[in-house]
Design an enzyme around this catalytic site. Structure first.
Site, PDB file in Angstrom:
ATOM      1  N   ASN A 124       7.890 -10.212  51.597  1.00  0.00           N
ATOM      2  CA  ASN A 124       7.333 -11.498  51.171  1.00  0.00           C
ATOM      3  C   ASN A 124       8.271 -12.063  50.103  1.00  0.00           C
ATOM      4  OD1 ASN A 124       5.827 -13.655  50.308  1.00  0.00           O
ATOM      5  ND2 ASN A 124       4.028 -12.463  49.719  1.00  0.00           N
ATOM      6  N   ARG A 129       6.575 -12.467  55.786  1.00  0.00           N
ATOM      7  CA  ARG A 129       5.589 -13.524  55.565  1.00  0.00           C
ATOM      8  C   ARG A 129       6.367 -14.830  55.443  1.00  0.00           C
ATOM      9  NH1 ARG A 129       0.880 -13.797  50.964  1.00  0.00           N
ATOM     10  NH2 ARG A 129       0.131 -15.870  51.536  1.00  0.00           N
ATOM     11  N   HIS A 169      -2.947 -19.360  53.933  1.00  0.00           N
ATOM     12  CA  HIS A 169      -3.670 -18.088  53.752  1.00  0.00           C
ATOM     13  C   HIS A 169      -4.115 -17.514  55.105  1.00  0.00           C
ATOM     14  CE1 HIS A 169      -4.811 -19.207  49.347  1.00  0.00           C
ATOM     15  NE2 HIS A 169      -3.770 -18.399  49.352  1.00  0.00           N
ATOM     16  N   ARG A 189      -2.689 -25.032  40.158  1.00  0.00           N
ATOM     17  CA  ARG A 189      -2.622 -26.178  41.092  1.00  0.00           C
ATOM     18  C   ARG A 189      -3.906 -26.997  41.021  1.00  0.00           C
ATOM     19  NH1 ARG A 189      -1.279 -22.608  46.277  1.00  0.00           N
ATOM     20  NH2 ARG A 189      -0.276 -20.984  45.038  1.00  0.00           N
ATOM     21  N   GLU A 219      -3.015  -8.647  53.575  1.00  0.00           N
ATOM     22  CA  GLU A 219      -2.061  -9.459  54.349  1.00  0.00           C
ATOM     23  C   GLU A 219      -0.887  -8.611  54.843  1.00  0.00           C
ATOM     24  OE1 GLU A 219      -2.517 -11.721  50.875  1.00  0.00           O
ATOM     25  OE2 GLU A 219      -2.427 -13.624  51.944  1.00  0.00           O
TER      26      GLU A 219
END
Ligand code: ADP
Length: 411
Positions: free
Chosen positions: A9, A94, A182, A242, A380
């Site tokens: 990742n 990813r 996601h 965010r 994940e």
């Protein structure tokens, strides 16, 4: 021959990695995991064993790790030294954006890489780093299979109406659409639903992935039908730094009144807003919950309120609700936030069992609750490993289902 998969990742200044061994009776056994962070500034290499025990923690010379390729070389050297009796079989990456075309993971070749490069304008903050590592691997090991696993792909099952903005058609044709993110986390959670109950696997479920990045996903029969993030991972819920959903008129105001240009807006909306911006204290929910500053409480209240409203919106998209599943840092770690969100969702028929919530479930709701609530840790990396093995060896069973025959896994 022992073999393993590497899950990667890549971020702007870090490469995280995780090993999955594919020998023995289990096709995917989690091994060591680590990262090189501070690429280009103060690089540091850390690795932990499968049980979380520290194996490596050292600073690296900045000259050697000025780019992702240098960081990758550090990881590969460590792998050679510590797994010399095993073969690296494939790398699963990813990758943030798969656009409209990639609705599932893909083995990367030159053509796929070119298509992924073409998506950089849709995800300029993330995609270039993901692709830099794929390219660096191709240069040193052109024969090594690499699989791109997308954060967007799981949402391609959504009806067209859920993926649309009300903008002129030409912009939709150019790619300005709701993609959702996601996806690897939601896909993993969906794969665990049969073990929780057939009514969840076939039912209407909202998954709340609440971490530093946060979103909700509406699942119908384990497939995504709507989600709160859209064109970028900025939309929807309030996050650590965010802003989440914002009236586009605010952007026009900031551009006109404050003369903010795109880089200034990017800094404000991605890095200075959300829990950090509202509280002025921290982006971390643990710090905010422990703070006596009233602005910290306001930030938490706003976070919970927005989750509550979006839950209602997704329940409407589903035409009702059977279950809510909490996951990721906040969803897995904070009984307090789960309690407050469930209180917001009481009108939907959700009744929390306080003791079960403190015990972290997995079932968090009372037996009488019309809508059940659950806590399921996401994974994940395992999802990427499953996809990667499937691309190089054929279908991979989830742990709760049948195992792959060993000959298949190690062939
Ligand atoms: P990312 O989106 O970076 O993968 P994570 O899913 O790891 O994020 O979530 C990180 C966030 O989760 C932290 O910033 C913190 O706010 C929150 N968090 C982690 N553990 C807890 C906890 N025990 N209680 C409350 N919040 C937590």
């Amino acid at each position: 021959m022992n073999s393993f998969l590497l899950v990667v990742n890549a971020g702007s200044s870090s490469i995280k990695f995780a090993l999955f061994h594919t020998n023995g009776t289990d096709p995917l056994v989690a091994g060591a995991a680590g990262q090189v962070e501070g690429i280009g500034t103060q690089p540091r290499f850390t690795v932990k064993g499968a049980a979380g025990q520290p194996l490596v923690d050292r600073a690296l010379p900045a000259v050697d790790v000025s780019h992702h390729s240098g960081a990758l070389a550090v990881i590969r050297t460590w792998l050679h030294e510590h797994h010399e009796d095993a073969t690296l079989r494939a790398i699963g990456h990813r990758v943030l954006h798969g656009g409209r075309r990639f609705s599932e993971p893909v083995l990367v070749d030159a053509k796929v890489l070119a298509e992924l490069e073409a998506l950089v304008p849709l995800a300029p903050l993330h995609q270039p780093h993901n692709l830099a590592v794929i390219r660096a691997v191709r240069e040193v090991s052109p024969e090594l299979p690499q699989v791109a696993c997308f954060d967007t792909a799981f949402h391609r099952t959504q009806p067209a109406i859920a993926q649309a903005f009300a903008l002129p058609r030409r912009l939709a044709e150019e790619g300005v659409r709701r993609y959702g993110f996601h996806g690897l986390s939601y896909e993993y959670i969906a794969s665990t639903l049969p073990a929780l109950g057939p009514e969840l696997a076939g039912g209407r479920v909202i998954v709340a992935h609440l971490g530093n990045g946060a979103s909700l996903c509406a699942l119908q029969g384990g497939r995504s039908v709507a989600t709160t993030m859209s064109f970028t991972p900025l939309d929807g819920l309030i996050m650590g730094t965010r802003c989440g959903a914002l009236d586009p008129g605010v952007l026009l105001y900031l551009m006109g009144r404050h003369a903010l240009d795109a880089p200034a807006l990017e800094k404000l909306l991605w890095h200075e807003s959300g829990l950090l911006g509202v509280s002025g204290v921290s982006n971390d929910v643990r710090t905010l919950l422990a703070s006596a500053d009233p602005r910290a409480r306001e930030a938490i209240d706003l976070f919970v309120y927005r989750v509550g409203r979006e839950l209602g919106s997704l329940a409407a998209a589903l035409g009702g609700l059977d279950a809510v599943v909490f996951t990721a840092g906040i969803g897995e770690g904070s009984a307090v936030i789960r309690t407050e969100i469930c209180r917001q969702a009481a009108w939907l028929g959700l009744e929390l069992d306080a003791a079960a919530n403190e015990r972290r479930g997995p079932r968090l709701s009372t037996p009488a609750s019309r809508v059940s609530a659950w806590m399921v840790p996401t994974n994940e990396n395992l999802m990427i490993a499953r996809h990667t093995l499937e691309r190089v060896a054929g279908p991979v069973s989830a742990p709760e289902q049948d195992r792959l025959p060993q000959a298949r896994a190690d062939s």
